[in-house]
Design a protein around this motif. Structure first.
Motif, short mmCIF file in Angstrom:
data_model
loop_
_atom_site.label_atom_id
_atom_site.label_comp_id
_atom_site.label_asym_id
_atom_site.label_seq_id
_atom_site.Cartn_x
_atom_site.Cartn_y
_atom_site.Cartn_z
N MET A 1 51.93 78.60 -30.95
CA MET A 1 53.02 80.05 -30.67
C MET A 1 52.75 80.33 -29.28
O MET A 1 51.67 80.84 -29.16
N ALA A 2 54.05 80.45 -28.49
CA ALA A 2 54.46 81.57 -27.34
C ALA A 2 54.01 82.34 -27.95
O ALA A 2 54.83 82.85 -28.31
N VAL A 3 53.89 83.26 -26.52
CA VAL A 3 54.40 84.84 -25.72
C VAL A 3 54.12 84.70 -25.00
O VAL A 3 53.68 84.43 -24.45
N TRP A 4 56.05 85.83 -24.82
CA TRP A 4 55.94 86.27 -22.94
C TRP A 4 56.62 86.72 -23.39
O TRP A 4 57.10 87.93 -24.26
N THR A 5 56.46 87.74 -21.66
CA THR A 5 57.20 89.26 -21.88
C THR A 5 58.37 89.13 -20.49
O THR A 5 58.15 88.71 -19.54
N LEU A 6 59.10 90.19 -20.77
CA LEU A 6 60.00 90.06 -18.83
C LEU A 6 60.30 91.21 -19.35
O LEU A 6 60.83 91.93 -19.82
N GLY A 7 59.98 92.19 -18.02
CA GLY A 7 59.93 93.50 -17.87
C GLY A 7 60.42 93.79 -15.94
O GLY A 7 60.86 93.04 -16.10
N LEU A 8 61.27 95.26 -16.33
CA LEU A 8 60.93 95.58 -15.09
C LEU A 8 60.37 96.79 -15.29
O LEU A 8 60.72 97.70 -16.03
N ASN A 9 60.23 97.37 -13.91
CA ASN A 9 59.09 99.48 -13.80
C ASN A 9 59.35 100.02 -13.04
O ASN A 9 60.38 99.23 -12.23
N HIS A 10 58.75 101.01 -12.80
CA HIS A 10 59.63 102.01 -11.44
C HIS A 10 58.79 101.76 -10.55
O HIS A 10 59.06 101.13 -8.94
N ARG A 11 57.79 100.24 -10.28
CA ARG A 11 57.48 99.61 -8.99
C ARG A 11 57.88 98.52 -8.79
O ARG A 11 57.28 97.94 -7.57
N THR A 12 59.12 97.77 -9.81
CA THR A 12 59.35 96.38 -9.50
C THR A 12 61.07 97.11 -9.40
O THR A 12 61.12 95.88 -8.59
N ALA A 13 61.66 97.84 -9.64
CA ALA A 13 63.20 97.95 -9.28
C ALA A 13 63.27 100.16 -9.02
O ALA A 13 62.44 100.34 -9.56
N PRO A 14 64.33 100.04 -8.42
CA PRO A 14 64.78 101.21 -8.20
C PRO A 14 65.72 101.90 -8.44
O PRO A 14 65.62 100.99 -9.96
N ILE A 15 65.42 103.05 -9.25
CA ILE A 15 66.12 103.49 -10.31
C ILE A 15 67.69 103.22 -10.71
O ILE A 15 68.30 103.56 -11.97
N ASP A 16 68.24 102.92 -10.04
CA ASP A 16 69.80 102.68 -10.37
C ASP A 16 70.28 101.45 -10.29
O ASP A 16 70.47 101.05 -10.73
N LEU A 17 68.87 100.29 -10.94
CA LEU A 17 68.91 99.35 -10.88
C LEU A 17 68.56 98.76 -12.43
O LEU A 17 68.32 98.82 -13.35
N ARG A 18 67.16 99.92 -12.58
CA ARG A 18 66.59 100.75 -13.81
C ARG A 18 67.72 101.03 -15.06
O ARG A 18 67.58 100.39 -16.06
N TYR B 1 59.02 91.42 -13.06
CA TYR B 1 58.00 90.66 -13.71
C TYR B 1 57.95 89.54 -15.20
O TYR B 1 58.67 89.64 -15.83
N ARG B 2 57.51 88.82 -15.36
CA ARG B 2 56.92 87.57 -15.91
C ARG B 2 55.78 87.16 -16.62
O ARG B 2 55.37 86.89 -16.18
#
Length: 417
Positions: free
Chosen positions: A1-18, A88-89
């Protein structure tokens, strides 16, 4: 079984993208279903969406990055390449470690803050209620909650923590020498606004006013702090009455526009307005920041004030990371054992089939009047032959080093040597 996470946060993306990827709570169930349907085969999914982050957690037979990225990009109406550069992946132990760090407050803008744990629990509860959560993700999150509890109780990670609410008061104090002389407006009445009202109320401002869609919630919060309420519809005409405006709602469109603020400034004869927009998507139009005599701060702008107290907790972070590492190892060990489950299930099915076959044969023999002792003898011999057939066949056909390995395996399994 595989587990994975895809995300963006205050460190990786500006607020207008978030803010493009902020999921409204009332639409999150639909989003979970849409995400699951984007995969060709069944997957477990959960979505965490806060003012500082949007994260997708998945579990399945294998990692499926293209489908996960494509779905999120389409949801936020953004090109995959653009989104990819701000995300981040993670997979496997890295995904587990990230979930544990998020739950423990180590990945937050406010190091050690506890609000994220409640938000994560809400996200998991919704995923479970919609049938999107399975055994693997449920284990991941339940273990993350346990790790977060241990981090909170065993370390000082939450000590000296400066919240967004406290940071807002500090910034306001830079603009207004005496908070006691200010009129403060809070737009919204959720958890974040509750914290902000409590912090500002401690400074005894001249007045506290709360504007919220739900009058009942606003009245309860206002009564708690000796404040009053106003209708959201009155914002444009009454904005000039307030020196401090703190906003945090779940609205998908701005509630306070450039024109309204411009008119408020004229009515105030250019006396300054301090504004904090804690919402994602934003409640206050970004263009307001360009106006003279307006001091507008977003969640990203509060970072400097918040970080000022983080150096005190470095030792606590080291202790917390050690607890998280142990939790990750235990989860990965559990996940590794999960790979054996299909084989175990097949063995159980096969063994039960043998049992049923011999039992059916024994019943027929009894019906024919055969002696019970001979029937039992025949039943036991039949089960024994079926059980030993595979190991004996392997021993007869194995050669060389493989024969020795097979011999040792059979001894270990059947002779306990």
């Amino acid at each position: 079984m595989a587990v994975w996470t895809l995300g963006l946060n205050h460190r990786t993306a500006p607020i207008d993208l978030r803010e493009r990827f902020a999921f409204a709570s009332e639409k999150l169930e639909q989003s979970l279903q849409g995400l699951r349907q984007s995969f060709a085969t069944h997957k477990e999914v959960a979505i965490l969406s806060t003012c500082n982050r949007t994260e997708i957690y998945c579990a399945g037979d294998a990692v499926h990055w293209p489908e996960t990225l494509a779905w999120l990009a389409q949801t936020g109406q953004t090109q995959v390449d653009v989104l990819k550069s701000h995300t981040y992946r993670m997979e496997g132990d890295a995904s587990a470690r990230h979930a544990f760090r998020v739950a423990s407050g180590l990945d937050s803008m406010v190091l050690g803050e506890s609000q994220i744990l409640g938000q994560l629990k809400d996200a998991v509860r919704l995923a479970a209620n919609t049938g999107a959560l399975g055994t693997t993700l449920n284990q991941l999150f339940q273990r993350s909650f346990a790790v977060a509890k241990e981090v909170r109780s065993s370390t000082d990670i939450g000590a000296h923590s400066i919240s967004m609410a406290a940071a807002s008061v500090r910034l306001a104090s830079r603009i207004f020498e005496r908070i006691q002389d200010t009129h403060v407006l809070f737009v919204g009445a959720g958890d974040m606004i509750e914290l902000c009202v409590a912090h500002f109320a401690a400074k005894s401002p001249r007045s506290i006013t709360i504007a919220n869609r739900s009058a009942e919630r606003a009245e309860a919060l206002a009564a708690l702090h000796g404040g009053r309420c106003m209708a959201l519809a009155d914002l444009p005409t009454r904005l000039h009455e307030f020196d401090v405006v703190i906003s945090c709602t779940a609205s998908t469109l701005p509630l306070i526009g450039l024109g309204a603020v411009n008119r408020a400034l004229r009515a105030r004869k250019n006396r300054p307005i301090f504004m904090v927009d804690l919402a994602v998507p934003r409640d206050i139009e970004p263009e307001v920041k360009s106006l003279s005599d307006v001091y507008l701060y977003t969640v990203d702008d509060l970072t400097e004030v918040i970080n000022s107290g983080q150096s005190h907790r470095k030792e606590a972070v080291v202790d917390a990371e050690a607890i998280i590492d142990e939790g990750v190892q235990k989860f990965m060990s559990w996940l590794d054992h999960r790979t054996h489950v299909p084989v175990i299930q097949e063995l159980r099915v096969q063994a039960d089939a043998w049992r049923q076959t011999e039992l059916a044969r024994a019943r027929k023999q009894i019906e024919k009047g055969q002696d019970i002792e001979s029937v039992l003898e025949s039943l036991s011999v039949g089960v024994m032959k079926k059980m030993l057939n595979g190991p004996l066949r392997e021993l007869h056909h194995a050669e060389g080093a493989h024969r020795q390995h097979t011999l040792e395996t059979v001894r270990h399994m059947f002779l306990n040597t």
